[in-house]
Design a protein around this motif. Structure first.
Motif, PDB file in Angstrom:
ATOM      1  N   PRO A   1     -38.993  -1.828  -8.440  1.00 41.83           N
ATOM      2  CA  PRO A   1     -39.964  -1.640  -9.520  1.00 41.83           C
ATOM      3  C   PRO A   1     -41.025  -0.570  -9.215  1.00 41.83           C
ATOM      4  O   PRO A   1     -41.531   0.061 -10.130  1.00 41.83           O
ATOM      5  CB  PRO A   1     -40.618  -3.007  -9.692  1.00 41.83           C
ATOM      6  CG  PRO A   1     -39.981  -3.930  -8.733  1.00 41.83           C
ATOM      7  CD  PRO A   1     -38.973  -3.194  -7.934  1.00 41.83           C
ATOM      8  N   LEU A   2     -41.353  -0.340  -7.963  1.00 44.57           N
ATOM      9  CA  LEU A   2     -42.357   0.666  -7.612  1.00 44.57           C
ATOM     10  C   LEU A   2     -41.727   2.049  -7.432  1.00 44.57           C
ATOM     11  O   LEU A   2     -42.217   3.042  -7.964  1.00 44.57           O
ATOM     12  CB  LEU A   2     -43.097   0.247  -6.335  1.00 44.57           C
ATOM     13  CG  LEU A   2     -44.193   1.197  -5.852  1.00 44.57           C
ATOM     14  CD1 LEU A   2     -45.313   1.313  -6.900  1.00 44.57           C
ATOM     15  CD2 LEU A   2     -44.761   0.713  -4.519  1.00 44.57           C
TER      16      LEU A   2
ATOM     17  N   ARG B   1     -31.062   0.776  -3.350  1.00 44.74           N
ATOM     18  CA  ARG B   1     -32.205  -0.143  -3.325  1.00 44.74           C
ATOM     19  C   ARG B   1     -33.420   0.473  -4.039  1.00 44.74           C
ATOM     20  O   ARG B   1     -34.101  -0.194  -4.822  1.00 44.74           O
ATOM     21  CB  ARG B   1     -32.589  -0.485  -1.888  1.00 44.74           C
ATOM     22  CG  ARG B   1     -31.555  -1.305  -1.142  1.00 44.74           C
ATOM     23  CD  ARG B   1     -31.898  -1.379   0.361  1.00 44.74           C
ATOM     24  NE  ARG B   1     -30.813  -1.926   1.135  1.00 44.74           N
ATOM     25  CZ  ARG B   1     -30.799  -3.136   1.666  1.00 44.74           C
ATOM     26  NH1 ARG B   1     -31.829  -3.944   1.502  1.00 44.74           N
ATOM     27  NH2 ARG B   1     -29.771  -3.549   2.361  1.00 44.74           N
ATOM     28  N   ALA B   2     -33.690   1.746  -3.740  1.00 47.71           N
ATOM     29  CA  ALA B   2     -34.864   2.419  -4.297  1.00 47.71           C
ATOM     30  C   ALA B   2     -34.764   2.566  -5.818  1.00 47.71           C
ATOM     31  O   ALA B   2     -35.763   2.417  -6.523  1.00 47.71           O
ATOM     32  CB  ALA B   2     -35.052   3.784  -3.640  1.00 47.71           C
ATOM     33  N   ALA B   3     -33.572   2.857  -6.301  1.00 47.73           N
ATOM     34  CA  ALA B   3     -33.386   3.044  -7.752  1.00 47.73           C
ATOM     35  C   ALA B   3     -33.702   1.758  -8.512  1.00 47.73           C
ATOM     36  O   ALA B   3     -34.176   1.814  -9.650  1.00 47.73           O
ATOM     37  CB  ALA B   3     -31.962   3.504  -8.047  1.00 47.73           C
TER      38      ALA B   3
ATOM     39  N   LEU C   1     -45.774  14.620  -6.719  1.00 48.78           N
ATOM     40  CA  LEU C   1     -44.970  13.493  -7.198  1.00 48.78           C
ATOM     41  C   LEU C   1     -45.803  12.237  -7.432  1.00 48.78           C
ATOM     42  O   LEU C   1     -45.289  11.236  -7.911  1.00 48.78           O
ATOM     43  CB  LEU C   1     -43.845  13.171  -6.204  1.00 48.78           C
ATOM     44  CG  LEU C   1     -42.811  14.270  -5.948  1.00 48.78           C
ATOM     45  CD1 LEU C   1     -41.755  13.777  -4.970  1.00 48.78           C
ATOM     46  CD2 LEU C   1     -42.159  14.717  -7.240  1.00 48.78           C
ATOM     47  N   GLY C   2     -47.078  12.291  -7.064  1.00 49.50           N
ATOM     48  CA  GLY C   2     -47.938  11.125  -7.253  1.00 49.50           C
ATOM     49  C   GLY C   2     -47.683  10.030  -6.228  1.00 49.50           C
ATOM     50  O   GLY C   2     -47.942   8.852  -6.494  1.00 49.50           O
ATOM     51  N   ILE C   3     -47.196  10.407  -5.057  1.00 45.75           N
ATOM     52  CA  ILE C   3     -46.893   9.420  -4.016  1.00 45.75           C
ATOM     53  C   ILE C   3     -48.191   8.944  -3.377  1.00 45.75           C
ATOM     54  O   ILE C   3     -49.024   9.751  -2.960  1.00 45.75           O
ATOM     55  CB  ILE C   3     -45.953  10.030  -2.951  1.00 45.75           C
ATOM     56  CG1 ILE C   3     -44.623  10.399  -3.599  1.00 45.75           C
ATOM     57  CG2 ILE C   3     -45.756   9.080  -1.791  1.00 45.75           C
ATOM     58  CD1 ILE C   3     -43.692  11.159  -2.687  1.00 45.75           C
ATOM     59  N   ARG C   4     -48.333   7.626  -3.316  1.00 44.82           N
ATOM     60  CA  ARG C   4     -49.510   7.002  -2.711  1.00 44.82           C
ATOM     61  C   ARG C   4     -49.061   6.130  -1.536  1.00 44.82           C
ATOM     62  O   ARG C   4     -47.874   5.970  -1.279  1.00 44.82           O
ATOM     63  CB  ARG C   4     -50.242   6.161  -3.760  1.00 44.82           C
ATOM     64  CG  ARG C   4     -50.775   6.978  -4.933  1.00 44.82           C
ATOM     65  CD  ARG C   4     -51.562   6.138  -5.929  1.00 44.82           C
ATOM     66  NE  ARG C   4     -50.905   4.909  -6.347  1.00 44.82           N
ATOM     67  CZ  ARG C   4     -50.066   4.800  -7.381  1.00 44.82           C
ATOM     68  NH1 ARG C   4     -49.777   5.856  -8.110  1.00 44.82           N
ATOM     69  NH2 ARG C   4     -49.523   3.648  -7.704  1.00 44.82           N
ATOM     70  N   GLY C   5     -50.018   5.561  -0.871  1.00 44.19           N
ATOM     71  CA  GLY C   5     -49.740   4.730   0.294  1.00 44.19           C
ATOM     72  C   GLY C   5     -48.772   3.597   0.016  1.00 44.19           C
ATOM     73  O   GLY C   5     -47.892   3.304   0.824  1.00 44.19           O
ATOM     74  N   GLU C   6     -48.898   2.963  -1.144  1.00 48.76           N
ATOM     75  CA  GLU C   6     -47.994   1.848  -1.456  1.00 48.76           C
ATOM     76  C   GLU C   6     -46.552   2.330  -1.657  1.00 48.76           C
ATOM     77  O   GLU C   6     -45.602   1.616  -1.352  1.00 48.76           O
ATOM     78  CB  GLU C   6     -48.476   1.025  -2.662  1.00 48.76           C
ATOM     79  CG  GLU C   6     -48.616   1.791  -3.947  1.00 48.76           C
ATOM     80  CD  GLU C   6     -50.023   2.335  -4.183  1.00 48.76           C
ATOM     81  OE1 GLU C   6     -50.334   2.604  -5.353  1.00 48.76           O
ATOM     82  OE2 GLU C   6     -50.798   2.482  -3.227  1.00 48.76           O
ATOM     83  N   HIS C   7     -46.397   3.572  -2.160  1.00 53.91           N
ATOM     84  CA  HIS C   7     -45.048   4.135  -2.292  1.00 53.91           C
ATOM     85  C   HIS C   7     -44.432   4.358  -0.912  1.00 53.91           C
ATOM     86  O   HIS C   7     -43.265   4.028  -0.686  1.00 53.91           O
ATOM     87  CB  HIS C   7     -45.071   5.474  -3.049  1.00 53.91           C
ATOM     88  CG  HIS C   7     -45.457   5.327  -4.473  1.00 53.91           C
ATOM     89  ND1 HIS C   7     -46.713   5.651  -4.931  1.00 53.91           N
ATOM     90  CD2 HIS C   7     -44.752   4.908  -5.557  1.00 53.91           C
ATOM     91  CE1 HIS C   7     -46.768   5.437  -6.229  1.00 53.91           C
ATOM     92  NE2 HIS C   7     -45.593   4.970  -6.636  1.00 53.91           N
TER      93      HIS C   7
ATOM     94  N   PHE D   1     -38.329   7.921  -8.650  1.00 51.82           N
ATOM     95  CA  PHE D   1     -37.047   8.619  -8.497  1.00 51.82           C
ATOM     96  C   PHE D   1     -36.449   8.964  -9.854  1.00 51.82           C
ATOM     97  O   PHE D   1     -35.936  10.069 -10.053  1.00 51.82           O
ATOM     98  CB  PHE D   1     -36.069   7.781  -7.672  1.00 51.82           C
ATOM     99  CG  PHE D   1     -36.351   7.824  -6.203  1.00 51.82           C
ATOM    100  CD1 PHE D   1     -36.113   8.974  -5.469  1.00 51.82           C
ATOM    101  CD2 PHE D   1     -36.845   6.710  -5.544  1.00 51.82           C
ATOM    102  CE1 PHE D   1     -36.374   9.030  -4.114  1.00 51.82           C
ATOM    103  CE2 PHE D   1     -37.104   6.750  -4.183  1.00 51.82           C
ATOM    104  CZ  PHE D   1     -36.870   7.912  -3.461  1.00 51.82           C
ATOM    105  N   ALA D   2     -36.522   8.055 -10.809  1.00 52.18           N
ATOM    106  CA  ALA D   2     -35.946   8.305 -12.135  1.00 52.18           C
ATOM    107  C   ALA D   2     -36.614   9.504 -12.812  1.00 52.18           C
ATOM    108  O   ALA D   2     -35.958  10.263 -13.523  1.00 52.18           O
ATOM    109  CB  ALA D   2     -36.070   7.065 -13.010  1.00 52.18           C
ATOM    110  N   ALA D   3     -37.902   9.684 -12.563  1.00 52.03           N
ATOM    111  CA  ALA D   3     -38.635  10.790 -13.186  1.00 52.03           C
ATOM    112  C   ALA D   3     -38.332  12.139 -12.540  1.00 52.03           C
ATOM    113  O   ALA D   3     -38.510  13.175 -13.174  1.00 52.03           O
ATOM    114  CB  ALA D   3     -40.134  10.516 -13.113  1.00 52.03           C
ATOM    115  N   HIS D   4     -37.857  12.136 -11.301  1.00 51.03           N
ATOM    116  CA  HIS D   4     -37.715  13.400 -10.581  1.00 51.03           C
ATOM    117  C   HIS D   4     -36.299  13.740 -10.137  1.00 51.03           C
ATOM    118  O   HIS D   4     -36.033  14.896  -9.807  1.00 51.03           O
ATOM    119  CB  HIS D   4     -38.646  13.413  -9.370  1.00 51.03           C
ATOM    120  CG  HIS D   4     -40.079  13.292  -9.751  1.00 51.03           C
ATOM    121  ND1 HIS D   4     -40.789  14.326 -10.324  1.00 51.03           N
ATOM    122  CD2 HIS D   4     -40.942  12.244  -9.688  1.00 51.03           C
ATOM    123  CE1 HIS D   4     -42.010  13.935 -10.583  1.00 51.03           C
ATOM    124  NE2 HIS D   4     -42.142  12.672 -10.209  1.00 51.03           N
ATOM    125  N   VAL D   5     -35.399  12.783 -10.098  1.00 48.61           N
ATOM    126  CA  VAL D   5     -34.034  13.061  -9.642  1.00 48.61           C
ATOM    127  C   VAL D   5     -33.112  13.057 -10.850  1.00 48.61           C
ATOM    128  O   VAL D   5     -32.963  12.040 -11.521  1.00 48.61           O
ATOM    129  CB  VAL D   5     -33.565  12.016  -8.593  1.00 48.61           C
ATOM    130  CG1 VAL D   5     -32.120  12.277  -8.195  1.00 48.61           C
ATOM    131  CG2 VAL D   5     -34.478  12.044  -7.375  1.00 48.61           C
TER     132      VAL D   5
END
Length: 168
Positions: free
Chosen positions: A71-72, A66-68, A120-126, A77-81
């Motif tokens: 859109p958010l 689902r995460a892959a 990783l740039g994780i914010r509240g919406e992530h 994940f694509a940038a880090h995994v």
């Protein structure tokens, strides 16, 4: 020859085993009497309560699928995994540890959740989206009580990550 065959009976702690056409009446009565006194076993750990590592793997596999595609979250994940199977194994070890699982050498995962996710740039919406997708995967594959337990733990993890992100 039939007269020489003997039925076999074993008892070990609370387990009774009988190999033969029928148990003797006294053994059958004793066995049935003990059934009333035995309580159902409650899971020893939250990991057992969610169905063990096999159930956890199913939920995590669904979540990452689902995460892959999300859109958010997908781009993060694509940038880090780089190695999805290795990532899934690492995350499964983390969740197994969080839920009380341990191998012969101790917890399967050792690390720091905040350090792993720093930068990783994780914010509240992530985090909100991660929790939503994680909850969907848990509810799709687990009984309601197990899904609630797992999503509550996920919420605690998300809160910890969110707090760490606000401090930096």
């Amino acid at each position: 020859m039939a007269g020489s065959l003997r039925a076999l009976h074993w008892e070990l702690d609370r387990v009774t085993a009988w190999a033969g056409p029928q148990p003797p009446p006294t053994l059958l009565r004793a066995f049935l009497a003990r059934l009333d006194t035995q309580r159902s076993r409650r899971p020893a750990t939250p990991l057992e309560a969610v169905g063990g590592e096999a159930a956890l793997h199913i939920v995590l596999t669904d979540f990452y699928a689902r995460a892959a595609l999300d859109p958010l979250l997908g781009p993060v994940f694509a940038a880090h995994v780089r190695d999805w199977p290795a990532h899934l194994e690492h995350v499964a070890a983390f969740w197994s540890t969080v839920l009380g699982g341990a191998g012969p050498d101790g917890p399967p995962w050792r690390g720091n959740l905040n350090t792993v996710h720093a930068g990783l740039g994780i914010r509240g919406e992530h985090l909100a989206r991660w929790l939503a997708l994680f909850g969907q995967a848990a509810r799709a594959h687990l009984p309601p009580e197990a899904a609630a337990l797992l999503t509550a733990r996920a919420g605690a993890m998300g809160a910890r990550l969110g707090t760490a992100g606000r401090r930096s």
